[in-house]
Write a protein that holds these residues in place. Structure first.
Motif, PDB file in Angstrom:
ATOM      1  N   PHE A   1     -77.427  70.223  23.713  1.00 11.38           N
ATOM      2  CA  PHE A   1     -77.847  70.836  22.457  1.00 11.38           C
ATOM      3  C   PHE A   1     -77.347  69.948  21.328  1.00 11.38           C
TER       4      PHE A   1
ATOM      5  N   CYS B   1     -75.760  80.354  13.180  1.00 12.82           N
ATOM      6  CA  CYS B   1     -77.183  80.292  13.522  1.00 12.82           C
ATOM      7  C   CYS B   1     -77.374  80.560  15.009  1.00 12.82           C
TER       8      CYS B   1
ATOM      9  N   THR C   1     -85.826  75.294  10.180  1.00 12.26           N
ATOM     10  CA  THR C   1     -86.055  76.276  11.223  1.00 12.26           C
ATOM     11  C   THR C   1     -86.566  77.570  10.626  1.00 12.26           C
TER      12      THR C   1
ATOM     13  N   PHE D   1     -80.176  80.090  17.858  1.00 13.47           N
ATOM     14  CA  PHE D   1     -81.399  79.351  18.142  1.00 13.47           C
ATOM     15  C   PHE D   1     -81.973  79.786  19.491  1.00 13.47           C
TER      16      PHE D   1
ATOM     17  N   ALA E   1     -77.405  69.291  16.921  1.00 12.74           N
ATOM     18  CA  ALA E   1     -77.671  69.864  15.591  1.00 12.74           C
ATOM     19  C   ALA E   1     -76.714  69.216  14.600  1.00 12.74           C
TER      20      ALA E   1
ATOM     21  N   HIS F   1     -87.623  71.537  20.698  1.00 10.28           N
ATOM     22  CA  HIS F   1     -87.122  72.123  19.455  1.00 10.28           C
ATOM     23  C   HIS F   1     -86.996  73.639  19.596  1.00 10.28           C
ATOM     24  N   ALA F   2     -86.109  74.208  18.827  1.00  5.50           N
ATOM     25  CA  ALA F   2     -85.940  75.663  18.824  1.00  5.50           C
ATOM     26  C   ALA F   2     -87.223  76.323  18.349  1.00  5.50           C
TER      27      ALA F   2
ATOM     28  N   SER G   1     -81.828  71.516  15.034  1.00  8.85           N
ATOM     29  CA  SER G   1     -81.457  72.052  16.348  1.00  8.85           C
ATOM     30  C   SER G   1     -82.501  71.683  17.389  1.00  8.85           C
ATOM     31  N   LYS G   2     -82.039  71.161  18.509  1.00  6.46           N
ATOM     32  CA  LYS G   2     -82.950  70.825  19.600  1.00  6.46           C
ATOM     33  C   LYS G   2     -82.176  70.669  20.902  1.00  6.46           C
TER      34      LYS G   2
ATOM     35  N   ALA H   1     -84.980  80.631  14.839  1.00  8.35           N
ATOM     36  CA  ALA H   1     -83.555  80.645  14.512  1.00  8.35           C
ATOM     37  C   ALA H   1     -83.274  81.814  13.585  1.00  8.35           C
TER      38      ALA H   1
END
Length: 255
Positions: free
Chosen positions: A126, A100, A6, A102, A128, A84-85, A73-74, A88
């Protein structure tokens, strides 16, 4: 889970949610790695047809050996669409924790894979993975839900005639529409129960009068007896895929 790096960015205010217990179906872990907190900037994200909406997710993970990073992370939609983020911002509050933040953008007016579809509305998750320095991990999959809904609108309430004789009949109309993410337009929302409410002049409280079902075009029409001056309005409770909506009221005087 596919591991993905990220980039950095900033965040906004958060609404803290209770962190749910690990799901027996999908979450996986090894060792003492754990997500100690998880929060969303919104519990429900209502998305229209043109203005993009932002969702910020803050995750804190901990392990006795320290957290190497929080990866992959998504957001995963109700129809398995993946967002997707976009950015971050990660810090180390202590030697054993990693925090984190996001930032996700949800938009129905795009021309790529990230464009929302009607089938995407509902419960999202979410996901991750927190990876520890000693090889332990926590793979978060099912225990972080958030609602992403199609935006609904109720047109201003119209009551006529105005003014009306005491004991006379009022005709009250309105229209319920919601965002169509497939066509990027608002369309009538048919077959929905919408509540007609009334507030007597001088009062601050609305009371329920009746429920009316929208026709195939999302239109509402009913008649009521006017016994006093006051304000009439429509309100919609929403569904699992569509947000709530309340129309502006129409004040009617007696003659």
């Amino acid at each position: 889970m596919r591991i993905r790096s990220t980039t950095t960015a900033g965040v906004g205010a958060l609404v803290l949610l209770s962190f749910l217990a690990p799901s027996a179906h999908a979450d996986a872990r090894k060792g003492d790695t754990v997500f100690t907190s998880l929060s969303f900037s919104k519990q429900t994200v209502n998305v229209g047809v043109s203005a993009a909406q932002t969702l910020t997710v803050t995750a804190v993970a901990k392990d006795g050996s320290g957290i190497k990073d929080i990866y992959g992370s998504k957001l995963v939609s109700a129809d398995s669409r993946i967002i997707h983020a976009g950015s971050a911002d990660c810090t180390r509050p202590t030697s054993t924790t990693r925090k984190c933040v996001f930032k996700f953008t949800l938009d129905a007016d795009r021309t790529d894979y990230y464009d929302l579809r009607n089938s995407s509305a509902g419960t999202w998750h979410f996901t991750a993975e927190a990876a520890a320095n000693d090889g332990d991990f926590y793979d978060l999959e099912d225990s972080a839900p958030v609602k992403v809904k199609r935006y609904a609108k109720l047109a201003d309430t119209q009551a006529s005639p105005e003014p009306v004789a005491k004991g006379g009949t009022l005709t009250v109309t309105g229209t319920l529409t919601r965002a169509n993410w497939d066509t990027n337009a608002y369309a009538g929302y048919s077959g929905q129960a919408v509540t007609l409410q009334y507030k007597k002049s001088g009062s601050s409280t609305y009371t329920t009068v009746k429920k009316v079902t929208t026709d195939k075009s999302g239109k509402l029409r009913t008649t009521v007896t006017a016994n006093s001056a006051g304000t009439w309005r429509w309100t919609f409770a929403g569904t699992g895929t569509t947000n709530t909506a309340t129309a502006y009221g129409d004040s009617v005087a007696l003659k």
